[in-house]
Design a protein around this motif. Structure first.
Motif, PDB file in Angstrom:
ATOM      1  N   SER A 135      23.556  17.965  -2.817  1.00  0.00           N
ATOM      2  CA  SER A 135      22.336  18.714  -3.085  1.00  0.00           C
ATOM      3  C   SER A 135      21.388  18.644  -1.895  1.00  0.00           C
ATOM      4  CB  SER A 135      21.631  18.175  -4.327  1.00  0.00           C
ATOM      5  OG  SER A 135      20.416  18.882  -4.556  1.00  0.00           O
ATOM      6  N   LEU A 136      20.680  19.742  -1.657  1.00  0.00           N
ATOM      7  CA  LEU A 136      19.646  19.790  -0.632  1.00  0.00           C
ATOM      8  C   LEU A 136      18.253  19.645  -1.236  1.00  0.00           C
ATOM      9  CD1 LEU A 136      21.047  22.694   1.574  1.00  0.00           C
ATOM     10  CD2 LEU A 136      21.188  20.235   2.008  1.00  0.00           C
ATOM     11  N   MET A 194      12.882  20.292  -0.035  1.00  0.00           N
ATOM     12  CA  MET A 194      13.929  21.288   0.145  1.00  0.00           C
ATOM     13  C   MET A 194      14.470  21.097   1.561  1.00  0.00           C
ATOM     14  SD  MET A 194      12.219  24.607  -1.785  1.00  0.00           S
ATOM     15  CE  MET A 194      13.795  25.343  -2.251  1.00  0.00           C
ATOM     16  N   HIS A 195      15.601  20.405   1.670  1.00  0.00           N
ATOM     17  CA  HIS A 195      16.163  20.038   2.967  1.00  0.00           C
ATOM     18  C   HIS A 195      16.948  21.219   3.540  1.00  0.00           C
ATOM     19  CE1 HIS A 195      17.447  17.374   6.108  1.00  0.00           C
ATOM     20  NE2 HIS A 195      18.728  17.571   5.850  1.00  0.00           N
ATOM     21  N   ILE A 196      16.713  21.520   4.816  1.00  0.00           N
ATOM     22  CA  ILE A 196      17.356  22.654   5.482  1.00  0.00           C
ATOM     23  C   ILE A 196      18.237  22.113   6.605  1.00  0.00           C
ATOM     24  CG2 ILE A 196      16.933  25.010   6.272  1.00  0.00           C
ATOM     25  CD1 ILE A 196      13.904  24.385   5.918  1.00  0.00           C
ATOM     26  N   ASP A 251      15.564  20.105   8.902  1.00  0.00           N
ATOM     27  CA  ASP A 251      14.136  19.948   8.641  1.00  0.00           C
ATOM     28  C   ASP A 251      13.913  19.972   7.131  1.00  0.00           C
ATOM     29  OD1 ASP A 251      11.538  19.473   9.390  1.00  0.00           O
ATOM     30  OD2 ASP A 251      11.044  21.551   9.802  1.00  0.00           O
ATOM     31  N   ASP A 252      12.629  19.888   6.712  1.00  0.00           N
ATOM     32  CA  ASP A 252      12.307  19.814   5.298  1.00  0.00           C
ATOM     33  C   ASP A 252      11.105  20.690   4.970  1.00  0.00           C
ATOM     34  OD1 ASP A 252      13.990  17.310   4.226  1.00  0.00           O
ATOM     35  OD2 ASP A 252      13.259  16.888   6.248  1.00  0.00           O
ATOM     36  N   PHE A 253      11.201  21.412   3.883  1.00  0.00           N
ATOM     37  CA  PHE A 253      10.112  22.189   3.283  1.00  0.00           C
ATOM     38  C   PHE A 253       9.634  21.365   2.096  1.00  0.00           C
ATOM     39  CE2 PHE A 253       9.342  26.209   0.493  1.00  0.00           C
ATOM     40  CZ  PHE A 253       7.983  26.184   0.757  1.00  0.00           C
ATOM     41  N   LEU A 254       8.406  20.833   2.170  1.00  0.00           N
ATOM     42  CA  LEU A 254       7.889  19.900   1.179  1.00  0.00           C
ATOM     43  C   LEU A 254       6.858  20.597   0.292  1.00  0.00           C
ATOM     44  CD1 LEU A 254       7.345  16.798   3.513  1.00  0.00           C
ATOM     45  CD2 LEU A 254       9.373  17.371   2.139  1.00  0.00           C
TER      46      LEU A 254
END
Length: 323
Positions: free
Chosen positions: A56-57, A67-69, A224-227
């Protein structure tokens, strides 16, 4: 940025504080709030694995959705219209907002947007889109009309570093206008298209660019990450029953929505989540009782410091008599 936001008369209709991952599941899972696969059946590159499962991302840490990219075509995605599950959230008109820290790596992209519950496309309302290659850019876009109608949008290039801290991104949607806000300040407005007068659901997504031409391509080995701290929706429709906010929900000044107390308080800008300190004080009894819940704000000037040293003091009186 000509005016600030007012939610006077608006009621809370959707609240996601990301306290747990229990509301996130694959399409068709009973009881979920967010589905991990696109309800149009598109986007084969979406990673549909829920949080807590191998590969899972998506993960939740201290009340924040991560939300890990990655550089592969394996992208995190969530929407509020679970396929085949009654109770998915959608709404026509109102105010929609998200508090988030955006991506900051070249080749990655994040978005907070609205789509109608059934096709075809358009319309689409993008509350925020952000390319990681430019930390200071945010795109506010409306895709109304038909596929030949030019998008109405503002690309704003002079923001602070949106990958360095949390900011609030909002949209006020009425039958006639769409108005975008960032941190409560108006940024852009345009007309509501005729085909946007229908319920839409909320989408959070992030992805790597591979040959789309919108951004530099994602480089091998990068990530990268969308937090996302929280997502809210409000309505001023007369027939709407407000919901109680989840633990940690903070009501807007001027809003008549009903949020619950207790839990944790999201900080005003970045930093860590702080415990709520509201304590109930009851005086009197039976029908003549009075319940007060008062909380001092340690982030009153929005920079993580108190306006004055020491604790706040409150005196409550009725008809001149101190209680």
């Amino acid at each position: 940025m000509s005016s600030s936001l007012s939610l006077s008369g608006y009621k809370l209709t959707f609240d996601e504080e990301f306290n747990t991952a229990s509301g996130i599941g694959t399409p068709g899972t009973p009881g979920i709030t967010w589905e991990t696969g696109h309800f149009y059946g598109q986007d084969p590159d979406v990673n549909k694995t829920p949080p807590g499962q191998p590969g899972s991302l998506l993960s939740i840490n201290n009340g924040v959705l991560d939300m890990h990219i990655t550089d592969s075509n394996n992208n995190p995605y969530l929407d509020t219209n679970p396929n085949g599950v009654p109770g998915g959230f959608s709404q026509q008109y109102g105010y929609f907002e998200m508090r988030a820290q955006l991506t900051g790596v070249s080749g990655f992209y994040d978005a907070f947007w609205l789509l109608p519950n059934s096709g075809p496309w358009p319309p689409e309302i993008d509350i925020e889109e952000h390319p990681g290659v430019n930390h200071n850019e945010v795109m506010l876009t409306n895709h109304g009309g038909d596929s030949n109608t030019p998008a109405q949008n503002l690309n704003y290039y002079n923001m602070p570093d949106l990958s360095a801290g949390f900011h609030t991104y909002g949209l006020m949607w009425t039958p006639t206008t769409l108005t975008w806000y960032i941190d409560g300040q108006q940024m852009y407005s345009c007309a509501t298209a005729d085909n946007e007068n229908q319920p839409m659901n909320i989408i959070l997504s992030a992805y790597a660019d591979h040959g789309l031409g919108w951004l530099p391509d994602a480089q091998p080995g990068t990530s990268d990450d969308f937090l996302v701290d929280w997502v809210h929706a409000y309505s001023n429709a007369s027939d709407v029953t407000p919901i109680a906010g989840q633990a940690g929900y903070q009501n807007h000044d001027g809003s008549v929505s009903s949020g619950s107390s207790g839990g944790t308080t999201p900080p005003a800008s970045g930093g860590t989540t702080q415990p709520a300190d509201a304590t109930a004080v009851v005086t009197g009894s039976g029908p003549d009782s009075l319940v007060l819940k008062i909380s001092e704000d340690a982030f009153a000037n929005h920079d993580g410091t108190s306006d004055a040293a020491g604790d706040a003091a409150f005196t409550v009186s009725i008809d001149g008599k101190q209680l």
